[in-house]
Design a protein around this motif. Structure first.
Motif, PDB file in Angstrom:
ATOM      1  N   ILE A  81      37.275 -11.757  21.902  1.00  0.00           N
ATOM      2  CA  ILE A  81      36.714 -12.901  22.631  1.00  0.00           C
ATOM      3  C   ILE A  81      37.146 -12.883  24.096  1.00  0.00           C
ATOM      4  N   GLU A  82      38.342 -12.368  24.374  1.00  0.00           N
ATOM      5  CA  GLU A  82      38.818 -12.284  25.757  1.00  0.00           C
ATOM      6  C   GLU A  82      37.962 -11.326  26.582  1.00  0.00           C
ATOM      7  N   GLN A  83      37.444 -10.274  25.942  1.00  0.00           N
ATOM      8  CA  GLN A  83      36.639  -9.269  26.647  1.00  0.00           C
ATOM      9  C   GLN A  83      35.168  -9.648  26.750  1.00  0.00           C
ATOM     10  N   VAL A  84      34.611 -10.157  25.683  1.00  0.00           N
ATOM     11  CA  VAL A  84      33.154 -10.331  25.654  1.00  0.00           C
ATOM     12  C   VAL A  84      32.696 -11.763  25.382  1.00  0.00           C
ATOM     13  N   GLY A  85      33.626 -12.678  25.265  1.00  0.00           N
ATOM     14  CA  GLY A  85      33.251 -14.063  25.042  1.00  0.00           C
ATOM     15  C   GLY A  85      32.576 -14.282  23.693  1.00  0.00           C
ATOM     16  N   ASN A  86      31.666 -15.234  23.667  1.00  0.00           N
ATOM     17  CA  ASN A  86      31.016 -15.606  22.412  1.00  0.00           C
ATOM     18  C   ASN A  86      30.113 -14.520  21.839  1.00  0.00           C
ATOM     19  N   SER A  87      29.794 -13.502  22.624  1.00  0.00           N
ATOM     20  CA  SER A  87      28.932 -12.436  22.086  1.00  0.00           C
ATOM     21  C   SER A  87      29.649 -11.631  20.992  1.00  0.00           C
ATOM     22  N   ILE A  88      30.917 -11.946  20.716  1.00  0.00           N
ATOM     23  CA  ILE A  88      31.607 -11.289  19.604  1.00  0.00           C
ATOM     24  C   ILE A  88      30.887 -11.512  18.290  1.00  0.00           C
ATOM     25  N   MET A  89      30.115 -12.591  18.217  1.00  0.00           N
ATOM     26  CA  MET A  89      29.431 -12.870  16.950  1.00  0.00           C
ATOM     27  C   MET A  89      28.362 -11.823  16.631  1.00  0.00           C
ATOM     28  N   LEU A  90      28.032 -10.958  17.585  1.00  0.00           N
ATOM     29  CA  LEU A  90      27.032  -9.915  17.356  1.00  0.00           C
ATOM     30  C   LEU A  90      27.608  -8.676  16.674  1.00  0.00           C
ATOM     31  N   THR A  91      28.934  -8.533  16.640  1.00  0.00           N
ATOM     32  CA  THR A  91      29.506  -7.337  16.025  1.00  0.00           C
ATOM     33  C   THR A  91      29.768  -7.550  14.543  1.00  0.00           C
ATOM     34  N   ARG A  92      29.518  -6.495  13.804  1.00  0.00           N
ATOM     35  CA  ARG A  92      29.759  -6.528  12.363  1.00  0.00           C
ATOM     36  C   ARG A  92      30.843  -5.525  11.986  1.00  0.00           C
ATOM     37  N   ALA A  93      31.798  -5.276  12.889  1.00  0.00           N
ATOM     38  CA  ALA A  93      32.885  -4.334  12.607  1.00  0.00           C
ATOM     39  C   ALA A  93      33.554  -4.703  11.284  1.00  0.00           C
ATOM     40  N   ILE A  94      33.803  -3.678  10.454  1.00  0.00           N
ATOM     41  CA  ILE A  94      34.412  -3.912   9.140  1.00  0.00           C
ATOM     42  C   ILE A  94      35.465  -2.850   8.867  1.00  0.00           C
ATOM     43  N   ALA A  95      36.256  -3.120   7.827  1.00  0.00           N
ATOM     44  CA  ALA A  95      37.220  -2.142   7.320  1.00  0.00           C
ATOM     45  C   ALA A  95      37.309  -2.319   5.817  1.00  0.00           C
ATOM     46  N   GLY A  96      37.708  -1.248   5.165  1.00  0.00           N
ATOM     47  CA  GLY A  96      37.866  -1.307   3.722  1.00  0.00           C
ATOM     48  C   GLY A  96      38.518  -0.045   3.201  1.00  0.00           C
ATOM     49  N   VAL A  97      38.568   0.043   1.892  1.00  0.00           N
ATOM     50  CA  VAL A  97      39.223   1.156   1.217  1.00  0.00           C
ATOM     51  C   VAL A  97      38.259   1.730   0.185  1.00  0.00           C
ATOM     52  N   ALA A  98      38.239   3.055   0.109  1.00  0.00           N
ATOM     53  CA  ALA A  98      37.466   3.766  -0.920  1.00  0.00           C
ATOM     54  C   ALA A  98      38.182   5.069  -1.240  1.00  0.00           C
ATOM     55  N   ARG A  99      38.322   5.373  -2.500  1.00  0.00           N
ATOM     56  CA  ARG A  99      38.954   6.629  -2.944  1.00  0.00           C
ATOM     57  C   ARG A  99      40.307   6.870  -2.243  1.00  0.00           C
ATOM     58  N   GLU A 100      41.101   5.826  -2.132  1.00  0.00           N
ATOM     59  CA  GLU A 100      42.419   5.885  -1.484  1.00  0.00           C
ATOM     60  C   GLU A 100      42.344   6.335  -0.032  1.00  0.00           C
ATOM     61  N   LYS A 101      41.223   6.036   0.600  1.00  0.00           N
ATOM     62  CA  LYS A 101      41.040   6.324   2.028  1.00  0.00           C
ATOM     63  C   LYS A 101      40.713   5.006   2.731  1.00  0.00           C
ATOM     64  N   VAL A 102      41.161   4.909   3.971  1.00  0.00           N
ATOM     65  CA  VAL A 102      40.903   3.706   4.752  1.00  0.00           C
ATOM     66  C   VAL A 102      39.704   3.975   5.657  1.00  0.00           C
ATOM     67  N   ILE A 103      38.777   3.032   5.683  1.00  0.00           N
ATOM     68  CA  ILE A 103      37.553   3.157   6.474  1.00  0.00           C
ATOM     69  C   ILE A 103      37.527   2.046   7.517  1.00  0.00           C
ATOM     70  N   PHE A 104      37.245   2.432   8.756  1.00  0.00           N
ATOM     71  CA  PHE A 104      37.023   1.467   9.829  1.00  0.00           C
ATOM     72  C   PHE A 104      35.680   1.776  10.464  1.00  0.00           C
ATOM     73  N   CYS A 105      34.807   0.785  10.557  1.00  0.00           N
ATOM     74  CA  CYS A 105      33.521   0.922  11.239  1.00  0.00           C
ATOM     75  C   CYS A 105      33.594   0.069  12.497  1.00  0.00           C
ATOM     76  N   LEU A 106      33.638   0.739  13.638  1.00  0.00           N
ATOM     77  CA  LEU A 106      33.841   0.089  14.922  1.00  0.00           C
ATOM     78  C   LEU A 106      32.558   0.102  15.743  1.00  0.00           C
ATOM     79  N   PRO A 107      32.438  -0.824  16.681  1.00  0.00           N
ATOM     80  CA  PRO A 107      31.321  -0.751  17.630  1.00  0.00           C
ATOM     81  C   PRO A 107      31.424   0.536  18.448  1.00  0.00           C
ATOM     82  N   GLY A 108      30.366   0.881  19.143  1.00  0.00           N
ATOM     83  CA  GLY A 108      30.343   2.118  19.913  1.00  0.00           C
ATOM     84  C   GLY A 108      30.942   2.024  21.304  1.00  0.00           C
ATOM     85  N   SER A 109      31.156   0.838  21.821  1.00  0.00           N
ATOM     86  CA  SER A 109      31.650   0.689  23.188  1.00  0.00           C
ATOM     87  C   SER A 109      33.101   1.153  23.309  1.00  0.00           C
ATOM     88  N   PRO A 110      33.415   1.926  24.354  1.00  0.00           N
ATOM     89  CA  PRO A 110      34.794   2.393  24.543  1.00  0.00           C
ATOM     90  C   PRO A 110      35.809   1.245  24.605  1.00  0.00           C
TER      91      PRO A 110
END
Length: 177
Positions: A124-153
């Motif tokens: 929110i400090e970087q992009v304000g209320n437009s944070i609601m547009l990101t669907r970044a998630i994390a989870g676990v599968a087969r004892e591996k950690v998954i992070f799905c991040l937005p594409g912006s550096p």
């Protein structure tokens, strides 16, 4: 003693990572490549560098278009690899082409909603209320950690600043240690 320190005790310090960049425009321009610098992939290069600084090993890098089947195939391949962590960037927004979350969610056995919540709170400090547009998630599968991040550096940098200090702790729990 601080209980957070107890939880992190004997946690792995380094791990094997796979990096997946989801970008149709880059894929159309560069095709399949095994290094982010060969695709002018600033976010992929940032992930690679920040992981290596922490002593982790990159076991796979892939550039993939916003294509449901190709994203699923890449994740499935990495779920059966020696990667401990799979980090993707791109395809987490709301445009019709953004299908990373839909492609990855069926693989997730356990969600880590705290990651998305914390990421959006800190963003929110970087992009304000437009944070609601990101669907970044994390989870676990087969004892591996998954992070799905937005594409912006900027988003990738912030996410890794949140993830990396906890990664060993996360893996300790995921691997049942």
């Amino acid at each position: 003693m601080d209980t957070s320190l107890l939880h992190k005790e004997n946690a792995p310090g380094n791990y094997n990572c796979a990096i997946l960049t989801i970008s149709t425009s880059r894929y159309e321009k560069y095709g399949k490549t095994d290094r982010p610098e060969r695709a002018e992939d600033v976010s992929g290069k940032l992930i690679w560098g920040m992981l290596q600084v922490k002593g982790s090993r990159i076991v796979n890098y892939e550039l993939i278009p916003d294509n449901m089947e190709m994203i699923r195939d890449a994740f499935k391949k990495n779920l059966y690899s020696d990667a401990d962590v799979i980090i993707s960037s791109g395809g987490t927004g709301l445009s019709p082409a953004d299908v990373t979350i839909e492609a990855v969610t069926p693989f997730i056995e356990k969600e880590m909603p705290g990651f998305g919540e914390l990421f959006r709170l800190k963003s929110i400090e970087q992009v304000g209320n437009s944070i609601m547009l990101t669907r970044a998630i994390a989870g676990v599968a087969r004892e591996k950690v998954i992070f799905c991040l937005p594409g912006s550096p900027n988003a990738v940098k912030l996410a890794l600043e949140l993830i990396l200090p906890e990664m060993g702790h996360i893996l300790k729990h995921v691997k049942g240690q």
